[in-house]
Design a protein around this motif. Structure first.
Motif, PDB file in Angstrom:
ATOM      1  N   GLU A 197      41.669  37.451  51.893  1.00 31.70           N
ATOM      2  CA  GLU A 197      41.613  37.491  53.353  1.00 31.70           C
ATOM      3  C   GLU A 197      40.508  38.414  53.843  1.00 31.70           C
ATOM      4  O   GLU A 197      40.243  38.503  55.042  1.00 31.70           O
ATOM      5  CB  GLU A 197      42.967  37.979  53.903  1.00 31.70           C
ATOM      6  CG  GLU A 197      44.139  37.043  53.603  1.00 31.70           C
ATOM      7  CD  GLU A 197      43.941  35.667  54.217  1.00 31.70           C
ATOM      8  OE1 GLU A 197      43.447  35.591  55.368  1.00 31.70           O
ATOM      9  OE2 GLU A 197      44.254  34.663  53.548  1.00 31.70           O
ATOM     10  N   HIS A 198      39.868  39.101  52.937  1.00 30.54           N
ATOM     11  CA  HIS A 198      38.797  40.025  53.311  1.00 30.54           C
ATOM     12  C   HIS A 198      37.651  39.252  53.958  1.00 30.54           C
ATOM     13  O   HIS A 198      37.296  38.171  53.492  1.00 30.54           O
ATOM     14  CB  HIS A 198      38.290  40.764  52.063  1.00 30.54           C
ATOM     15  CG  HIS A 198      37.459  41.965  52.350  1.00 30.54           C
ATOM     16  ND1 HIS A 198      36.139  41.883  52.747  1.00 30.54           N
ATOM     17  CD2 HIS A 198      37.749  43.296  52.312  1.00 30.54           C
ATOM     18  CE1 HIS A 198      35.652  43.090  52.939  1.00 30.54           C
ATOM     19  NE2 HIS A 198      36.610  43.980  52.677  1.00 30.54           N
ATOM     20  N   PRO A 199      37.067  39.775  55.043  1.00 30.63           N
ATOM     21  CA  PRO A 199      35.983  39.045  55.720  1.00 30.63           C
ATOM     22  C   PRO A 199      34.726  38.884  54.864  1.00 30.63           C
ATOM     23  O   PRO A 199      33.915  37.989  55.108  1.00 30.63           O
ATOM     24  CB  PRO A 199      35.692  39.905  56.961  1.00 30.63           C
ATOM     25  CG  PRO A 199      36.228  41.261  56.629  1.00 30.63           C
ATOM     26  CD  PRO A 199      37.410  41.023  55.735  1.00 30.63           C
ATOM     27  N   ILE A 200      34.567  39.744  53.848  1.00 28.72           N
ATOM     28  CA  ILE A 200      33.413  39.633  52.945  1.00 28.72           C
ATOM     29  C   ILE A 200      33.953  39.541  51.517  1.00 28.72           C
ATOM     30  O   ILE A 200      34.134  40.568  50.841  1.00 28.72           O
ATOM     31  CB  ILE A 200      32.462  40.835  53.095  1.00 28.72           C
ATOM     32  CG1 ILE A 200      32.093  41.053  54.563  1.00 28.72           C
ATOM     33  CG2 ILE A 200      31.199  40.632  52.246  1.00 28.72           C
ATOM     34  CD1 ILE A 200      31.237  42.272  54.805  1.00 28.72           C
ATOM     35  N   PRO A 201      34.222  38.332  51.028  1.00 26.31           N
ATOM     36  CA  PRO A 201      34.827  38.170  49.705  1.00 26.31           C
ATOM     37  C   PRO A 201      34.070  38.880  48.590  1.00 26.31           C
ATOM     38  O   PRO A 201      34.681  39.486  47.702  1.00 26.31           O
ATOM     39  CB  PRO A 201      34.821  36.647  49.498  1.00 26.31           C
ATOM     40  CG  PRO A 201      34.851  36.088  50.882  1.00 26.31           C
ATOM     41  CD  PRO A 201      34.027  37.042  51.702  1.00 26.31           C
ATOM     42  N   ALA A 202      32.747  38.841  48.614  1.00 32.01           N
ATOM     43  CA  ALA A 202      31.959  39.477  47.550  1.00 32.01           C
ATOM     44  C   ALA A 202      32.181  40.982  47.530  1.00 32.01           C
ATOM     45  O   ALA A 202      32.307  41.601  46.458  1.00 32.01           O
ATOM     46  CB  ALA A 202      30.474  39.170  47.728  1.00 32.01           C
ATOM     47  N   ASP A 207      34.423  45.736  44.930  1.00 30.71           N
ATOM     48  CA  ASP A 207      35.194  46.978  45.072  1.00 30.71           C
ATOM     49  C   ASP A 207      36.393  46.987  44.133  1.00 30.71           C
ATOM     50  O   ASP A 207      36.692  48.013  43.500  1.00 30.71           O
ATOM     51  CB  ASP A 207      35.659  47.152  46.519  1.00 30.71           C
ATOM     52  CG  ASP A 207      34.511  47.508  47.460  1.00 30.71           C
ATOM     53  OD1 ASP A 207      33.430  47.878  46.959  1.00 30.71           O
ATOM     54  OD2 ASP A 207      34.713  47.403  48.689  1.00 30.71           O
ATOM     55  N   ARG A 208      37.070  45.863  44.022  1.00 32.42           N
ATOM     56  CA  ARG A 208      38.248  45.792  43.146  1.00 32.42           C
ATOM     57  C   ARG A 208      37.842  45.873  41.678  1.00 32.42           C
ATOM     58  O   ARG A 208      38.546  46.476  40.865  1.00 32.42           O
ATOM     59  CB  ARG A 208      39.044  44.512  43.418  1.00 32.42           C
ATOM     60  CG  ARG A 208      39.797  44.541  44.752  1.00 32.42           C
ATOM     61  CD  ARG A 208      40.439  43.187  45.032  1.00 32.42           C
ATOM     62  NE  ARG A 208      41.178  43.203  46.265  1.00 32.42           N
ATOM     63  CZ  ARG A 208      42.507  43.154  46.345  1.00 32.42           C
ATOM     64  NH1 ARG A 208      43.241  43.113  45.241  1.00 32.42           N
ATOM     65  NH2 ARG A 208      43.123  43.153  47.507  1.00 32.42           N
ATOM     66  N   ALA A 209      36.707  45.259  41.348  1.00 30.75           N
ATOM     67  CA  ALA A 209      36.222  45.357  39.966  1.00 30.75           C
ATOM     68  C   ALA A 209      35.877  46.808  39.638  1.00 30.75           C
ATOM     69  O   ALA A 209      36.190  47.304  38.550  1.00 30.75           O
ATOM     70  CB  ALA A 209      35.020  44.455  39.775  1.00 30.75           C
ATOM     71  N   ASP A 210      35.250  47.499  40.584  1.00 35.88           N
ATOM     72  CA  ASP A 210      34.893  48.901  40.370  1.00 35.88           C
ATOM     73  C   ASP A 210      36.122  49.792  40.225  1.00 35.88           C
ATOM     74  O   ASP A 210      36.074  50.823  39.537  1.00 35.88           O
ATOM     75  CB  ASP A 210      34.029  49.421  41.528  1.00 35.88           C
ATOM     76  CG  ASP A 210      32.609  48.862  41.497  1.00 35.88           C
ATOM     77  OD1 ASP A 210      32.167  48.424  40.416  1.00 35.88           O
ATOM     78  OD2 ASP A 210      31.958  48.868  42.556  1.00 35.88           O
ATOM     79  N   SER A 211      37.212  49.387  40.870  1.00 37.94           N
ATOM     80  CA  SER A 211      38.444  50.193  40.796  1.00 37.94           C
ATOM     81  C   SER A 211      39.231  49.931  39.523  1.00 37.94           C
ATOM     82  O   SER A 211      40.274  50.548  39.301  1.00 37.94           O
ATOM     83  CB  SER A 211      39.320  49.927  42.020  1.00 37.94           C
ATOM     84  OG  SER A 211      39.856  48.611  41.981  1.00 37.94           O
ATOM     85  N   GLY A 212      38.747  48.996  38.689  1.00 33.77           N
ATOM     86  CA  GLY A 212      39.398  48.746  37.404  1.00 33.77           C
ATOM     87  C   GLY A 212      40.306  47.535  37.354  1.00 33.77           C
ATOM     88  O   GLY A 212      41.005  47.334  36.349  1.00 33.77           O
ATOM     89  N   GLU A 213      40.317  46.711  38.397  1.00 33.59           N
ATOM     90  CA  GLU A 213      41.169  45.515  38.409  1.00 33.59           C
ATOM     91  C   GLU A 213      40.565  44.470  37.465  1.00 33.59           C
ATOM     92  O   GLU A 213      39.468  43.956  37.706  1.00 33.59           O
ATOM     93  CB  GLU A 213      41.289  44.976  39.832  1.00 33.59           C
ATOM     94  CG  GLU A 213      42.341  43.896  39.980  1.00 33.59           C
ATOM     95  CD  GLU A 213      42.615  43.571  41.433  1.00 33.59           C
ATOM     96  OE1 GLU A 213      42.951  42.397  41.712  1.00 33.59           O
ATOM     97  OE2 GLU A 213      42.505  44.483  42.288  1.00 33.59           O
TER      98      GLU A 213
END
Length: 308
Positions: A197-202, A207-213
């Motif tokens: 739902e984020h307005p900027i999917p990329a 950000d989620r990849a950087d957080s370790g997801e």
């Protein structure tokens, strides 16, 4: 002064290039939908640029337009631009009749390639002999400049590498084929691979990849691999000196560049042939905010070789 106009699906941008090569301030306005509204948008843009420059429209030494879709650069006719509601619009001749100056029209990605090529010349003090502009937007396409000239091909589709299948068992592409490069490396690919739902999917993905997801990391690596594959394809087929990444996803900047170079480094470690090509150092991301398509459109309007 040379005037360049980039007519996009939602926004139109324009810039003028002076005799000294300096760029004017940009003008931006919404793009209308349908033939009459697109023509009206272009006329309003020229009017506004004329006001800012303090000259009549006919005083511009050249006017060029970059626009999505299938464009005949010789006649100025836009044969097909779905996002703008265009089918068979003689855009160049219609504007020329109203403005009293020749108006040349080119596909927006090809125009952006000329703009990026101009930027390289300004930055390096010389023009790279060959360059590819890799446009990462909703879709994926490239514009190629060889020997200082834009490569169109016999039917105007040179650079449409987004529709080269790389995975026969992959997702269905909008073109009807399966596993096209565009299904891995584009804004639409990211939206499909990372629903959010984020307005900027990329941005959300990175950000989620950087957080370790882990799931986000895997999708991001798949995206990086797709972009790296596009870079490799462009170099192997055209041997361009430089691949400049542009388009909406270029806003990811260094994060995108580092990720793509990491993939290219990995391939080079496994292949002496690829290592010899030095792919990581042949790719760069266009500076944020540089109006490549508008600058290229101004060059489309001027360059004599476009008229052959």
């Amino acid at each position: 002064m040379r005037l360049g106009i980039d007519i996009g699906g939602t926004k139109t941008a324009a810039v003028a290039i002076g005799a000294d090569g300096e760029l004017s301030d940009q003008v931006r306005m919404p793009t209308g939908f349908g033939a009459e509204q697109v023509v009206a948008t272009a006329l309003r843009t020229v009017e506004r640029m004329s006001e800012l420059a303090g000259v009549h429209a006919s005083s511009f030494s050249s006017i060029g337009i970059g626009i999505p879709g299938a464009v005949d650069g010789r006649t100025g006719r836009v044969a097909h631009a779905v996002n703008l509601g265009l089918e068979g619009l003689d855009l160049g001749p219609r504007l020329a009749d109203r403005l009293g100056v020749e108006v040349r029209v080119e596909n927006d990605v090809k125009a952006a390639a000329l703009g990026a090529h101009h930027l390289l010349g300004v930055a390096d003090g010389l023009r790279a002999d060959s360059m590819a502009y890799l446009n990462l937007g909703t879709g994926l396409a490239a514009g190629i400049v060889l020997g200082g000239q834009l490569l169109r091909g016999g039917h105007g589709v040179a650079g449409e590498i987004g529709h080269i299948p790389v995975d026969p068992a992959g997702d269905r592409c909008g073109c009807g084929q399966r596993g096209c490069l565009e299904t891995l490396a584009s804004g639409s690919a990211l939206s499909r691979m990372w629903p959010t739902e984020h307005p900027i999917p990329a941005r959300d993905l990175f950000d989620r990849a950087d957080s370790g997801e882990q799931a986000a990391f895997e999708v991001r690596e798949r995206f990086f691999t797709g972009v790296a594959a596009a870079v490799r394809l462009l170099v192997l087929t055209t041997d361009v000196d430089t691949v400049v990444i542009g388009g909406g996803l270029a806003a990811l900047g260094d994060e995108l560049l580092v990720g793509v170079r990491h993939i290219l480094d990995g391939w080079a470690a496994d292949s002496a042939f690829l290592a010899s090509l030095d792919l990581p150092h042949r790719v760069q991301v266009i500076p944020a905010g540089f109006p490549a398509a508008a600058v290229g459109a101004a060059l489309v309007g001027e360059d004599l070789w476009q008229r052959s």
